[in-house]
Design an enzyme around this catalytic site. Structure first.
Site, mmCIF file in Angstrom:
data_model
loop_
_atom_site.group_PDB
_atom_site.id
_atom_site.type_symbol
_atom_site.label_atom_id
_atom_site.label_comp_id
_atom_site.label_asym_id
_atom_site.label_seq_id
_atom_site.Cartn_x
_atom_site.Cartn_y
_atom_site.Cartn_z
ATOM 1 N N LYS A 8 0.833 -1.210 0.000
ATOM 2 C CA LYS A 8 0.000 0.000 0.000
ATOM 3 C C LYS A 8 0.865 1.257 0.000
ATOM 4 O O LYS A 8 2.060 1.189 0.285
ATOM 5 C CB LYS A 8 -0.923 -0.014 1.225
ATOM 6 C CG LYS A 8 -0.183 -0.089 2.543
ATOM 7 C CD LYS A 8 -1.114 -0.457 3.695
ATOM 8 C CE LYS A 8 -0.327 -0.548 4.980
ATOM 9 N NZ LYS A 8 -1.125 -1.121 6.076
ATOM 10 N N ARG B 213 -10.296 -0.900 15.156
ATOM 11 C CA ARG B 213 -10.338 -0.098 13.937
ATOM 12 C C ARG B 213 -11.273 -0.854 13.000
ATOM 13 O O ARG B 213 -12.474 -0.721 13.139
ATOM 14 C CB ARG B 213 -8.910 0.077 13.397
ATOM 15 C CG ARG B 213 -8.713 1.268 12.508
ATOM 16 C CD ARG B 213 -7.273 1.413 12.067
ATOM 17 N NE ARG B 213 -6.709 0.190 11.472
ATOM 18 C CZ ARG B 213 -5.488 0.054 11.016
ATOM 19 N NH1 ARG B 213 -4.642 1.070 11.093
ATOM 20 N NH2 ARG B 213 -5.070 -1.072 10.488
ATOM 21 N N TYR C 217 15.230 30.416 8.011
ATOM 22 C CA TYR C 217 13.952 31.061 8.330
ATOM 23 C C TYR C 217 13.765 31.155 9.847
ATOM 24 O O TYR C 217 13.967 30.179 10.568
ATOM 25 C CB TYR C 217 12.785 30.257 7.759
ATOM 26 C CG TYR C 217 12.610 30.419 6.264
ATOM 27 C CD1 TYR C 217 12.380 31.673 5.702
ATOM 28 C CD2 TYR C 217 12.664 29.314 5.439
ATOM 29 C CE1 TYR C 217 12.206 31.820 4.331
ATOM 30 C CE2 TYR C 217 12.485 29.449 4.059
ATOM 31 C CZ TYR C 217 12.257 30.705 3.527
ATOM 32 O OH TYR C 217 12.085 30.830 2.175
ATOM 33 N N MET D 152 11.687 24.464 2.096
ATOM 34 C CA MET D 152 11.050 23.600 1.101
ATOM 35 C C MET D 152 12.081 22.860 0.260
ATOM 36 O O MET D 152 11.913 21.686 -0.074
ATOM 37 C CB MET D 152 10.126 24.424 0.198
ATOM 38 C CG MET D 152 9.280 23.567 -0.734
ATOM 39 S SD MET D 152 8.254 24.514 -1.850
ATOM 40 C CE MET D 152 7.032 25.200 -0.763
HETATM 41 C C1 LIG Z 1 -0.229 -2.042 6.652
HETATM 42 C C2 LIG Z 1 -0.741 -3.346 7.129
HETATM 43 C C3 LIG Z 1 0.140 -4.418 7.333
HETATM 44 C C4 LIG Z 1 1.640 -4.293 7.205
HETATM 45 O O1 LIG Z 1 2.132 -3.663 8.352
HETATM 46 P P1 LIG Z 1 3.696 -3.476 8.616
HETATM 47 O O2 LIG Z 1 3.756 -2.944 9.985
HETATM 48 O O3 LIG Z 1 4.168 -2.502 7.597
HETATM 49 O O4 LIG Z 1 4.307 -4.808 8.448
HETATM 50 C C5 LIG Z 1 -0.409 -5.636 7.697
HETATM 51 N N1 LIG Z 1 -1.745 -5.786 7.851
HETATM 52 C C6 LIG Z 1 -2.616 -4.767 7.694
HETATM 53 C C7 LIG Z 1 -4.059 -4.996 7.901
HETATM 54 C C8 LIG Z 1 -2.140 -3.517 7.337
HETATM 55 O O5 LIG Z 1 -2.999 -2.506 7.183
#
Ligand SMILES: *Cc1c(COP(=O)(O)O)cnc(C)c1O
Length: 362
Positions: free
Chosen positions: A34, A129, A254, A302
Site C-alpha cells: 500500500k 479499527r 527562516y 522547502m
Molecule cells: C499495513 C498493514 C500491514 C503491514 O504492516 P507493517 O507494519 O508494515 O508490516 C499488515 N496488515 C494490515 C491490515 C495492514 O494494514
C-alpha cells in the site's frame, strides 16, 4: 546535476523477503504494497517480489495500478470494498477482499456475481479499527459459508495494535482471543504484520502480512532493520549545492532559529520538505557526507537544509553526495529525530525526487 534521488536497492528487497521466510518458514507471504509500496514505487517493487504468494493494498485504485503494470498475482484489499458496484471489478481482476462489516457481507449476499469471491474475514481482537466483534464471528462465519458468491476457502485474520512493543501484554491477549474464537475452524489464519513476524513467533499462523520489514526497516520500538538482519531498500540522497562560512553569533535560516557559537562553515544541501524530508526534525539531526555524520542546523525549508560542517576537515565541496537516510543512516533514526515513525517518512517522499532502481546482482 542530479539532486534528490531515492536509490531503490532491489537486491536488498529480495534479501529481506528471504529473511522473512527464514523467520516464518511455515507461513505464506502476503506482501503489503500500500501507499506506493511505502514510497518505494508500487509496480517496480511488485515486479521484484515473485517469491511472495499474494500482494496486499489498501485501495482498489492501488490494486488496479498493479494490474495495469502487468502483475498477475492475487491482490488482497486490506480494507475490503466500499460499494456494491466495486464487486464486478473485484471479480474481473481477481482481487480478494477483507470482510469487516455487515454491509459488505450483505452486498455480497445480494449481488449477482460471475464468479466466487475469495474473502478474508477480519476479526477485531483489540485494535478497534476494522473488524467484526468476536461475538459476531460465528454468525458471520456461517453466513459466509452459506453464501454461493463466496469461495468456501476463506481465511481468518486479525490485526495487532501494539506488536512493536515487546513489553506490552496486548499482543498475546489478541492472539489468545483470536485462537479461542477460531479454535474449531479449519480455515487458514493470518495475524502477523512485520512486528508480529519479528517479535511474536506465536502469531505466525498460516499467512503473514509483512510491510515495513520488506523494505528493510524495523517496526520495533528503538530498533533498526540491521538488528533483525534486514537491509534498507531506500537510500535517499542529494548533493551539497553551496558552502559558506559564517561568523560567530550569526542566525541561520527562516526565523533565525539557530545561532552559531563560533565561526563555522555551512553546507547548503538540496533537500527539503518539498522532497518529503520532515520539516520538524530537531537541531542536530544527522546527514552523512563523505562517510561522516554532520548535524542539520536551522529550519528545514522547502528545497534546502543547512548542515554545520565546522572547519570542514574533510574538505566537503559543492557537488558532494549527501545521504539523508539509507544504509549509512537508518531512517528509523531520522524518524525519531522528527518525532515520528519511519513509515511516515518513507510514504512522504514526493514526486520531485527521482527514483533509481538498482537491479539485483544475485
Ligand atoms: C499495513 C498493514 C500491514 C503491514 O504492516 P507493517 O507494519 O508494515 O508490516 C499488515 N496488515 C494490515 C491490515 C495492514 O494494514
Amino acid at each position: 546535476m542530479r539532486l534528490a534521488t531515492a536509490e531503490i536497492n532491489l537486491s536488498a528487497l529480495s534479501y529481506n523477503l528471504k529473511r522473512i521466510k527464514e523467520l516464518a518458514p511455515d507461513a505464506r507471504v502476503m506482501a503489503v504494497l500500500k501507499a506506493n509500496a511505502y514510497g518505494h514505487g508500487l509496480v517496480k517493487i511488485a515486479q521484484h517480489l515473485n517469491d511472495a504468494d499474494v500482494f496486499a493494498v489498501a485501495r482498489i485504485d492501488e490494486a488496479l495500478a498493479l494490474r495495469a503494470g502487468g502483475l498477475t498475482k492475487p491482490i488482497v484489499l486490506l480494507e475490503g470494498f466500499f460499494n456494491r458496484t466495486d464487486l464486478p471489478i473485484l471479480i474481473a481482476n481477481n482481487f480478494e477482499t477483507i470482510i469487516h462489516d455487515e454491509n459488505q457481507l450483505r452486498a455480497i449476499e445480494t449481488s449477482q456475481l460471475d464468479a466466487r469471491l475469495s474473502v478474508w474475514l477480519k476479526i477485531d481482537t483489540g485494535m478497534h479499527r476494522l473488524g467484526i466483534e468476536p461475538q459476531q464471528f460465528e454468525r458471520f462465519y456461517q453466513r459466509l459459508k452459506a453464501c454461493d458468491n463466496i469461495n468456501p476457502k476463506m481465511k481468518l485474520m486479525t490485526h495487532f495494535s501494539c506488536a512493536d512493543d515487546l513489553n506490552s501484554t496486548q499482543t498475546q491477549h489478541q492472539i489468545t482471543v483470536f485462537e479461542r474464537l477460531v479454535a474449531d475452524k479449519p480455515e487458514a489464519r493470518c495475524l502477523a504484520n512485520s512486528a508480529g513476524v519479528l517479535g511474536w513467533p506465536g502469531s505466525h499462523g498460516d499467512w503473514i502480512r509483512p510491510g515495513l520489514m520488506m523494505y528493510g526497516v524495523s517496526p520495533m520500538l528503538n530498533r533498526v532493520g540491521a538488528e533483525h538482519g534486514l537491509k534498507p531498500v531506500m537510500r535517499l540522497t542529494t548533493r551539497v549545492i553551496a558552502i559558506k562560512t559564517i561568523a560567530a553569533g550569526e542566525k541561520v535560516g527562516y526565523g533565525g532559529r539557530w545561532q552559531s557559537q563560533q565561526q563555522t562553515q555551512l553546507a547548503v544541501v538540496a533537500m527539503g520538505y518539498g522532497d518529503g524530508y520532515p520539516r520538524n526534525v530537531r537541531c542536530g539531526t544527522p546527514v552523512v557526507i563523505r562517510e561522516k555524520r554532520y548535524g542539520i542546523v536551522g529550519t528545514v525549508s522547502m528545497d534546502m537544509i543547512t548542515v554545520d560542517i565546522g572547519n570542514n576537515p574533510d574538505g566537503i565541496a559543492v557537488g558532494d553526495p549527501v545521504e539523508m537516510w539509507g544504509p549509512a543512516l537508518p531512517v528509523e533514526e531520522v524518524a525519531a529525530c522528527a518525532g515520528t515513525i519511519p513509515y511516515e517518512l518513507l510514504c512522504n517522499v514526493t514526486t520531485r525526487v527521482s527514483y533509481d532502481y538498482l537491479t539485483p546482482t544475485d
